[in-house]
Motif scaffolding. Sequence first.
Motif, PDB file in Angstrom:
ATOM      1  N   PRO A  57     -24.256 -70.810  23.700  1.00 39.72           N
ATOM      2  CA  PRO A  57     -23.620 -70.606  25.009  1.00 39.72           C
ATOM      3  C   PRO A  57     -24.395 -71.188  26.177  1.00 39.72           C
ATOM      4  CG  PRO A  57     -23.408 -68.629  23.680  1.00 39.72           C
ATOM      5  CD  PRO A  57     -24.258 -69.569  22.879  1.00 39.72           C
ATOM      6  N   ASP A 120     -24.267 -66.206  32.361  1.00 36.74           N
ATOM      7  CA  ASP A 120     -24.811 -66.230  31.003  1.00 36.74           C
ATOM      8  C   ASP A 120     -26.187 -65.566  30.954  1.00 36.74           C
ATOM      9  OD1 ASP A 120     -25.044 -67.515  28.162  1.00 36.74           O
ATOM     10  OD2 ASP A 120     -26.836 -68.198  29.231  1.00 36.74           O
ATOM     11  N   VAL A 134     -20.191 -60.875  23.409  1.00 35.54           N
ATOM     12  CA  VAL A 134     -19.527 -61.281  24.655  1.00 35.54           C
ATOM     13  C   VAL A 134     -19.433 -62.792  24.772  1.00 35.54           C
ATOM     14  CG1 VAL A 134     -19.665 -61.218  27.177  1.00 35.54           C
ATOM     15  CG2 VAL A 134     -20.229 -59.176  25.842  1.00 35.54           C
ATOM     16  N   MET A 135     -20.547 -63.476  24.579  1.00 35.20           N
ATOM     17  CA  MET A 135     -20.588 -64.924  24.801  1.00 35.20           C
ATOM     18  C   MET A 135     -20.194 -65.678  23.539  1.00 35.20           C
ATOM     19  SD  MET A 135     -21.316 -64.930  27.934  1.00 35.20           S
ATOM     20  CE  MET A 135     -21.700 -66.654  28.296  1.00 35.20           C
ATOM     21  N   THR A 136     -18.961 -65.492  23.115  1.00 31.83           N
ATOM     22  CA  THR A 136     -18.433 -66.244  21.977  1.00 31.83           C
ATOM     23  C   THR A 136     -18.056 -67.651  22.422  1.00 31.83           C
ATOM     24  OG1 THR A 136     -16.175 -65.497  22.403  1.00 31.83           O
ATOM     25  CG2 THR A 136     -17.545 -64.115  20.965  1.00 31.83           C
ATOM     26  N   HIS A 137     -17.813 -68.529  21.450  1.00 34.37           N
ATOM     27  CA  HIS A 137     -17.429 -69.898  21.793  1.00 34.37           C
ATOM     28  C   HIS A 137     -16.102 -69.928  22.545  1.00 34.37           C
ATOM     29  CE1 HIS A 137     -20.451 -72.555  19.929  1.00 34.37           C
ATOM     30  NE2 HIS A 137     -20.645 -71.551  19.065  1.00 34.37           N
ATOM     31  N   ALA A 138     -15.180 -69.047  22.152  1.00 31.91           N
ATOM     32  CA  ALA A 138     -13.899 -68.988  22.860  1.00 31.91           C
ATOM     33  C   ALA A 138     -14.103 -68.574  24.312  1.00 31.91           C
ATOM     34  CB  ALA A 138     -12.959 -68.014  22.151  1.00 31.91           C
ATOM     35  N   HIS A 139     -14.996 -67.607  24.529  1.00 35.33           N
ATOM     36  CA  HIS A 139     -15.271 -67.158  25.893  1.00 35.33           C
ATOM     37  C   HIS A 139     -15.954 -68.262  26.699  1.00 35.33           C
ATOM     38  CE1 HIS A 139     -15.634 -64.282  29.067  1.00 35.33           C
ATOM     39  NE2 HIS A 139     -16.966 -64.237  29.024  1.00 35.33           N
ATOM     40  N   LYS A 142     -13.444 -70.752  27.834  1.00 28.05           N
ATOM     41  CA  LYS A 142     -12.670 -70.229  28.960  1.00 28.05           C
ATOM     42  C   LYS A 142     -13.454 -70.356  30.260  1.00 28.05           C
ATOM     43  CE  LYS A 142      -9.932 -66.863  26.315  1.00 28.05           C
ATOM     44  NZ  LYS A 142      -9.639 -65.422  26.081  1.00 28.05           N
ATOM     45  N   ILE A 143     -14.755 -70.048  30.198  1.00 29.44           N
ATOM     46  CA  ILE A 143     -15.591 -70.145  31.398  1.00 29.44           C
ATOM     47  C   ILE A 143     -15.659 -71.582  31.895  1.00 29.44           C
ATOM     48  CG2 ILE A 143     -17.960 -69.942  32.255  1.00 29.44           C
ATOM     49  CD1 ILE A 143     -18.292 -67.505  30.449  1.00 29.44           C
ATOM     50  N   CYS A 146     -12.373 -72.669  33.344  1.00 24.34           N
ATOM     51  CA  CYS A 146     -12.168 -72.065  34.666  1.00 24.34           C
ATOM     52  C   CYS A 146     -12.998 -72.772  35.734  1.00 24.34           C
ATOM     53  CB  CYS A 146     -12.519 -70.577  34.627  1.00 24.34           C
ATOM     54  SG  CYS A 146     -11.292 -69.551  33.816  1.00 24.34           S
TER      55      CYS A 146
END
Length: 278
Positions: A57, A120, A134-139, A142-143, A146
Amino acid sequence: MDNPYNVSSVLLLNRFDLPPETVFPAFLFATLSYMIILFCNLILILTIVLNKSLHQPMYLILLNLPINDLIGSTALFSQVIKEILTGIRTMQYSACVAQAFFIHIYAGGSVLTLTAMAYDRYIAICCPLKYNTVMTHAHIMKIISCVWLSVLVLIAALFILLLRLPRCRSELTHPYCDNPSLLSLILVACFRSKRPDTKAKALQTCATHLTVFLLLECLGLFTIISYRLKNMSPQLMKFMGMSTLIFPPTLNPIIYGLKTKEIRDKVVHFVRHKIFPP
């Protein structure tokens, strides 16, 4: 004089007044500066992309910083080097708007990318047991999405509003184009002119981030304020305006590369085995 809106599509840049004997040193300095920025940021990008151990991440978010720096420095140096080399101090209005747009994409992208990096680090320091949850690759995706979507929407809206305004003159304040310079060409502006270990870990983790953020913010704030200081030296105003687009893109890959052990080791390995093989 009868039609204040009848202005040329060619803008006049307020460039540095260089004596003939300093033109080549200035061209050499600008070119070397741009090459250093390109080299350092591309090395950082390639190091993160080509090493799966860095697909974490923190580094995936960090990857956006050199990409953003390349956007801003390319937008600046491509025009500045051409102006120094040719001596031409004019620029098409459409090209000026395009340059200003990408410079503001760089400015907004820097702030939001550093904000995402701060988020992060906040999760890593304050919620270490939940970090991987919390800090998955999908998340992370998204960050990052955004960040860039927000920058594009905000800057596009800014320039849509700007381009609706009429112009009454064609001379810019700086040797490059940005929103305040373009804004100064409009009619309204013309009228107005008349715990201990935890703390230590947090400090060590965030010191680099804070340094980069404060550098960017201070230079950017000074540039904005300089437009409102009438007694400031024009040469100092031009230098400080350009420093926002020179120093952060140059220092960011060096600071993060030297400060982050994982990246530093991978960069040294990459340079030794890929660029300068034995």
